[in-house]
Motif scaffolding. Sequence first.
Motif, short mmCIF file in Angstrom:
data_model
loop_
_atom_site.label_atom_id
_atom_site.label_comp_id
_atom_site.label_asym_id
_atom_site.label_seq_id
_atom_site.Cartn_x
_atom_site.Cartn_y
_atom_site.Cartn_z
N GLU A 261 0.86 -1.10 -0.07
CA GLU A 261 -0.07 0.02 -0.03
C GLU A 261 0.79 1.31 -0.03
O GLU A 261 0.53 2.19 0.76
CB GLU A 261 -1.10 0.14 0.98
N SER A 262 2.13 1.23 -0.76
CA SER A 262 2.80 2.43 -0.85
C SER A 262 2.38 3.61 -1.71
O SER A 262 1.51 3.27 -2.63
CB SER A 262 4.22 1.82 -1.49
N SER A 263 2.78 4.67 -1.37
CA SER A 263 2.66 6.00 -2.22
C SER A 263 3.43 7.19 -1.78
O SER A 263 4.34 6.65 -0.80
CB SER A 263 1.04 6.50 -1.85
N PRO A 264 3.46 8.10 -2.64
CA PRO A 264 4.54 9.27 -2.24
C PRO A 264 4.27 9.86 -0.78
O PRO A 264 5.30 10.20 -0.30
CB PRO A 264 3.97 10.48 -3.15
N LEU A 265 3.03 9.77 0.02
CA LEU A 265 2.84 10.18 1.38
C LEU A 265 2.81 9.04 2.20
O LEU A 265 2.47 9.38 3.47
CB LEU A 265 1.81 10.93 1.27
N HIS A 266 2.86 7.88 1.93
CA HIS A 266 2.71 6.70 2.95
C HIS A 266 3.83 6.59 3.61
O HIS A 266 4.84 6.47 3.29
CB HIS A 266 2.14 5.54 2.31
N GLY A 267 3.75 6.43 5.15
CA GLY A 267 4.84 6.09 5.94
C GLY A 267 6.01 6.87 5.94
O GLY A 267 5.95 8.12 5.84
N ARG A 268 7.26 6.21 6.11
CA ARG A 268 8.48 7.08 6.20
C ARG A 268 9.49 6.17 5.83
O ARG A 268 9.35 4.85 5.42
CB ARG A 268 8.75 7.44 7.63
N HIS A 269 10.82 6.81 5.69
CA HIS A 269 11.94 6.03 5.27
C HIS A 269 12.59 5.24 6.52
O HIS A 269 12.48 5.95 7.60
CB HIS A 269 13.24 7.08 4.76
N ARG A 270 13.14 4.10 6.53
CA ARG A 270 13.77 3.80 7.78
C ARG A 270 15.00 4.31 7.83
O ARG A 270 15.97 4.75 7.02
CB ARG A 270 14.10 2.27 7.63
N THR A 271 15.64 4.56 9.00
CA THR A 271 17.08 5.22 9.31
C THR A 271 18.14 4.20 8.89
O THR A 271 17.79 2.99 9.09
CB THR A 271 17.34 5.61 10.63
N LEU A 272 19.13 4.58 8.47
CA LEU A 272 20.38 3.47 8.35
C LEU A 272 20.46 2.75 9.50
O LEU A 272 20.54 1.60 9.51
CB LEU A 272 21.41 4.34 7.95
#
Length: 466
Positions: free
Chosen positions: A116-127
């Motif tokens: 369910e990904s999209s440009p505004l969905h969720g966040r990036h994981r940190t390194l």
Amino acid sequence: MPERPYTYYDFTLSLCPHCLRRVEAKIVFEDGGVYMLKRCPSHGRQKVLIATDIEYYKSIRNYVKPSETPRRFNTATHYGCPYDCGLCADHEQHSCLTVIEITDRCNLTCPTCYAESSPLHGRHRTLAEVEAMVDVLVENEGEPDVVQISGGEPTLHPQFWEILDMCKRKPIKHLMVNTNGVRLAKDEAFVARLATYEGAFEVYLQFDSFKKEALESLRGRDLREVRLQALEHLNKYNLSTTLVVTLQKGLNDDEMGQIIDFALQQRCVRGVTFQPTQAAGRLQNFDPATDRLTLTETRQRIIEQSPVFTAEDLLPVPCNPDALVMGYALKLGGEVFPLTRYVQPAELLQSSGNTIVYEHDPRLRQHLLRLFSTANTVDTITPELNQLLCCLPSIQAPNLRYENLFRVIILQFMDAWNFDVRAIKKSCVHIVSKDLKIIPFETMNLLYRDEEKLARLQQLRDIPVL
């Protein structure tokens, strides 16, 4: 005495596709098909087609081999499969391929997307988060076979190159990047830098169709030019690539042979993976009752459409034969030689077989005589080539290169409709979750992906099986 209209074959546990309650299920043969019969107290009786080839379905039991378990398990077995994932001690297969999702974000909003990904969905994981995910896998596997960096769209991650560098420092045998190709099409320099990760590195490129209508239905955009431009860049740098095709009945299942033929003409492509749509996540243009493709339907369409692969080339993969089919070919001297047909089932079940017995093929034999000094007058191929025949892209044959190998894979991710506990216990494609559990791909998308699913799971855990 009256007879039932079917032949009872087996018994398993499944899920109700409407409420995900665990229910008993019969496996029966009826009218040339294999069906799952189940009953949910709330949603009634259900009949689900799970295979269209009875003989093939029965034959997969001949390919079962002893389970290869991880070095350790991560969760206790308490509620029963599939409610203890992590991996629990009852799981029967280690992680052959593990997905590390480094971001929820994507530059597309595909109508079909299990995450369910999209440009505004969720966040990036940190390194640091990503490295912890990789480290828990290394602790489980020692040397993970295949790690696939995924998302969302992983090429959007602001620390993408740092993540790849970190992964290359880990004892990972083969590293892949799963991508929709948009960045690769727009940015040749990006592909050139990817190509510097030489060796056991590969691009897993979304490539669903040559048809505008099919791409708009699956991806929300006509991506034909994007895919061709991405492949132009990948071919230029001969960066090993697998084309992955999400399949839906009546949409793009008539293109399998065309996609295989196209892939064989691409310098960089090492194979095609066909994935019938899993009924999970975002499914805007998919009706599970009418649009589902079984593994055996997919296999039969490849046989009908491809001049290269026959029924004897597309065999069950022993680690999880209910869900995986694989066929190999060698590209030698401008010709394509199907190879799996020369493998005896007993050879596939050995972790370190010595020979591959094959029928006499003068052209293939001449190529191999030139490649292998030890291949003399006997009708066997030396152990060096035997290293190619594995569900992993690890190549140890000194006179062959990875680019000589071409494989076709069917990878069926079961969903609540065709869910079979017996098969799920052997799932070997896993995802490392945000809380550092290693979860089978199928159950991750059904029960563990987000807080809403986890809340529902907690309610299901204490309901008895019916």
